[in-house]
Design a protein around this motif. Structure first.
Motif, PDB file in Angstrom:
ATOM      1  N   THR A 126      -5.888  15.910  11.355  1.00 22.69           N
ATOM      2  CA  THR A 126      -6.287  14.708  10.625  1.00 22.69           C
ATOM      3  C   THR A 126      -7.656  14.216  11.092  1.00 22.69           C
ATOM      4  O   THR A 126      -8.095  14.516  12.205  1.00 22.69           O
ATOM      5  CB  THR A 126      -5.249  13.593  10.808  1.00 22.69           C
ATOM      6  OG1 THR A 126      -5.065  13.359  12.218  1.00 22.69           O
ATOM      7  CG2 THR A 126      -3.916  13.997  10.206  1.00 22.69           C
TER       8      THR A 126
ATOM      9  N   ASP B 198     -12.144  14.592   5.321  1.00 20.51           N
ATOM     10  CA  ASP B 198     -12.261  13.755   4.127  1.00 20.51           C
ATOM     11  C   ASP B 198     -13.692  13.269   3.908  1.00 20.51           C
ATOM     12  O   ASP B 198     -13.943  12.061   3.821  1.00 20.51           O
ATOM     13  CB  ASP B 198     -11.305  12.561   4.237  1.00 20.51           C
ATOM     14  CG  ASP B 198     -11.176  11.780   2.937  1.00 20.51           C
ATOM     15  OD1 ASP B 198     -11.505  12.348   1.869  1.00 20.51           O
ATOM     16  OD2 ASP B 198     -10.751  10.601   2.985  1.00 20.51           O
TER      17      ASP B 198
ATOM     18  N   SER C 293       3.036  21.855   0.275  1.00 23.17           N
ATOM     19  CA  SER C 293       3.297  20.655  -0.535  1.00 23.17           C
ATOM     20  C   SER C 293       4.085  20.990  -1.794  1.00 23.17           C
ATOM     21  O   SER C 293       5.022  20.279  -2.160  1.00 23.17           O
ATOM     22  CB  SER C 293       1.974  19.977  -0.915  1.00 23.17           C
ATOM     23  OG  SER C 293       1.330  19.448   0.213  1.00 23.17           O
TER      24      SER C 293
ATOM     25  N   ALA D  26      -1.856   9.292  -2.824  1.00 28.01           N
ATOM     26  CA  ALA D  26      -2.872   8.811  -1.893  1.00 28.01           C
ATOM     27  C   ALA D  26      -4.188   8.485  -2.583  1.00 28.01           C
ATOM     28  O   ALA D  26      -4.995   7.702  -2.060  1.00 28.01           O
ATOM     29  CB  ALA D  26      -3.102   9.844  -0.795  1.00 28.01           C
ATOM     30  N   THR D  27      -4.432   9.058  -3.751  1.00 30.99           N
ATOM     31  CA  THR D  27      -5.679   8.796  -4.474  1.00 30.99           C
ATOM     32  C   THR D  27      -5.424   8.120  -5.814  1.00 30.99           C
ATOM     33  O   THR D  27      -6.150   8.323  -6.782  1.00 30.99           O
ATOM     34  CB  THR D  27      -6.477  10.095  -4.695  1.00 30.99           C
ATOM     35  OG1 THR D  27      -5.649  11.057  -5.376  1.00 30.99           O
ATOM     36  CG2 THR D  27      -6.942  10.675  -3.379  1.00 30.99           C
TER      37      THR D  27
ATOM     38  N   ALA E 188       2.183   4.372  -3.818  1.00 32.05           N
ATOM     39  CA  ALA E 188       1.908   5.383  -2.796  1.00 32.05           C
ATOM     40  C   ALA E 188       2.837   5.251  -1.590  1.00 32.05           C
ATOM     41  O   ALA E 188       3.003   4.167  -1.027  1.00 32.05           O
ATOM     42  CB  ALA E 188       0.454   5.281  -2.342  1.00 32.05           C
ATOM     43  N   GLY E 189       3.451   6.377  -1.221  1.00 35.71           N
ATOM     44  CA  GLY E 189       4.303   6.414  -0.045  1.00 35.71           C
ATOM     45  C   GLY E 189       5.692   5.843  -0.237  1.00 35.71           C
ATOM     46  O   GLY E 189       6.457   5.739   0.721  1.00 35.71           O
TER      47      GLY E 189
ATOM     48  N   SER F 130       6.570   9.174  -4.277  1.00 31.32           N
ATOM     49  CA  SER F 130       5.172   9.470  -3.967  1.00 31.32           C
ATOM     50  C   SER F 130       5.003   9.783  -2.482  1.00 31.32           C
ATOM     51  O   SER F 130       4.533   8.949  -1.706  1.00 31.32           O
ATOM     52  CB  SER F 130       4.278   8.286  -4.359  1.00 31.32           C
ATOM     53  OG  SER F 130       2.938   8.534  -3.976  1.00 31.32           O
TER      54      SER F 130
ATOM     55  N   LEU G 182       3.323  11.141   0.892  1.00 29.87           N
ATOM     56  CA  LEU G 182       1.906  11.162   1.234  1.00 29.87           C
ATOM     57  C   LEU G 182       1.487  12.356   2.088  1.00 29.87           C
ATOM     58  O   LEU G 182       0.311  12.683   2.143  1.00 29.87           O
ATOM     59  CB  LEU G 182       1.526   9.858   1.959  1.00 29.87           C
ATOM     60  CG  LEU G 182       1.646   8.584   1.121  1.00 29.87           C
ATOM     61  CD1 LEU G 182       1.221   7.368   1.931  1.00 29.87           C
ATOM     62  CD2 LEU G 182       0.821   8.690  -0.147  1.00 29.87           C
ATOM     63  N   ASN G 183       2.408  12.995   2.764  1.00 29.31           N
ATOM     64  CA  ASN G 183       2.022  14.090   3.653  1.00 29.31           C
ATOM     65  C   ASN G 183       3.162  15.094   3.761  1.00 29.31           C
ATOM     66  O   ASN G 183       3.807  15.217   4.797  1.00 29.31           O
ATOM     67  CB  ASN G 183       1.653  13.547   5.035  1.00 29.31           C
ATOM     68  CG  ASN G 183       1.041  14.605   5.937  1.00 29.31           C
ATOM     69  OD1 ASN G 183       0.894  15.768   5.558  1.00 29.31           O
ATOM     70  ND2 ASN G 183       0.678  14.212   7.143  1.00 29.31           N
TER      71      ASN G 183
END
Length: 379
Positions: free
Chosen positions: A88, A109, A152, A300-301, A310-311, A323, A325-326
């Motif tokens: 990360t 990123d 993913s 996330a976007t 998100a999440g 949703s 996120l990782n």
């Protein structure tokens, strides 16, 4: 039990490679696994691992020590190594701990956080963002975006099966026959194709859709059907042309109608550095049957679904919208193994046969991946 530090290397002047323990919430991956640490050491480099760095992935310190790696100490921290590997992006505090001239490799990123890249540049760090590696044949083994997208897509299909209140496969029982679930995957990139293939293995009836009609054969190659909305975007020379506003509106209308016929929708459409496109409108969600599931990998976007949070998992009109996120962090062992191989392939491009840094700014991969501090900029 914590393993004792391994015997100091025969060449203490060798380049050192630091492996940090990830601190982001929920992150269980590690940037280098013991097997690949051996490969790095055989190249003449030292590997210094922060204690506990691999525990989230089921890789205890003892395995790193057995591979010949050193365990970092307060006097010899991993972030003070010549080369630092991460999963990360670093925090501001992490950047402050990096020495000038350090080579940093990981997900950084650069498009979403340009201020971080500027901070790395000001700190004199040579930073390589794995998401910026050009997608050319020579760089396939370094393609961390693809390796993690595979994870993913796989996990997204499993998550959908878990959230759905029905079986994925067709079942014939004494109490009757249960038809297979129908799954629509929007986006036929690496994650989308893996989601389709996994849904197929689970016994569902998968269908894929992408704005690029040329990927239809890839969708069919994993055993899925292709959703044809009846709108062609083929221009001169066989290239895709831009849709008109009317065509785009008609495409969205037909997609909205089609979504209502599926039990599960998995969305995977991402645009680097930009808000994710909305593919599943609120109207489409309201048109789905209660008990249906949407798994949105773009949360996330901004999300591919208009109602994504998100999440979180939310329920709208009986439709579950999830949703995550990782997802790669939920499968940390294999995700780490794949990611570590990507990093080592890039590392070996940056280090010569004698174990010395040999960064060539003229190399297409180096130039594409380096987002801060090429050697002449740091000097």
């Amino acid at each position: 039990m914590v393993a004792a530090p391994s015997t100091p290397p025969e060449n203490p002047a060798a380049l050192s490679v630091g492996v940090v323990a990830e601190t982001a919430a929920g992150e269980r991956r590690v940037a280098l696994v013991p097997k690949l640490a051996e490969r790095v050491i055989r190249r003449g480099l030292r590997v210094v691992v922060e204690p506990g760095a691999g525990e989230g992935a089921g890789l205890p310190d003892e395995l790193y020590a057995a591979a010949g790696a050193e365990l970092a100490t307060a006097a010899s921290p991993a972030r003070h190594c010549d080369i630092v590997l991460t999963v990360t992006p670093p925090s501001d505090a992490d950047i402050a701990r990096l020495a000038r001239g350090t080579v940093l490799i990981g997900f950084l990123d650069p498009l979403g956080a340009p201020q971080r890249i500027e901070a790395l540049r000001e700190a004199g760090v040579t930073a390589f963002a794995v998401e910026s590696i050009p997608r050319i044949s020579r760089a396939q083994a370094m393609d961390a975006l693809s390796s993690q997208a595979n994870v993913s897509g796989y996990r997204a299909a499993l998550l959908a099966a878990q959230r759905a209140p029905r079986f994925f496969p067709m079942l014939t029982t004494a109490a009757g026959t249960v038809p297979p679930a129908t799954v629509l995957v929007l986006g036929a990139g690496v994650a989308g194709l893996q989601a389709l293939a996994t849904a197929k293995r689970l016994g569902a009836q998968p269908t894929g859709y992408d704005v690029r009609p040329e990927v239809a054969e890839q969708v069919r190659s994993v055993g899925a059907q292709w959703l044809d909305l009846g709108i062609e975007a083929i221009g001169e020379g066989g290239y895709a042309r831009e849709l008109t506003d009317d065509e785009r509106a008609e495409q969205q209308r037909r997609l909205t109608e089609a979504i209502g016929g599926f039990d599960v929708v998995i969305t995977t459409a991402l645009v680097p550095g930009r808000t994710a496109p909305t593919l599943v409108t609120a109207e489409a969600v309201h048109g789905m049957r209660p008990g249906s599931v949407v798994v949105d990998l773009a949360g996330a976007t901004g999300g591919n679904c208009a109602l994504t949070e998100a999440g979180r998992d939310v329920v709208v009109d009986g439709v579950t919208i999830s949703s995550p996120l990782n997802l790669p962090a939920e499968m940390p062992l294999h995700a780490s193994e794949l990611y570590a191989r990507n990093l080592v392939e890039l590392l070996e491009l940056l280090v010569d046969a004698e174990g010395r840094l040999a960064i060539d700014p003229a190399d297409e991969i180096v130039a594409g991946a380096c987002v801060a501090g090429l050697p002449e900029e740091v000097a």
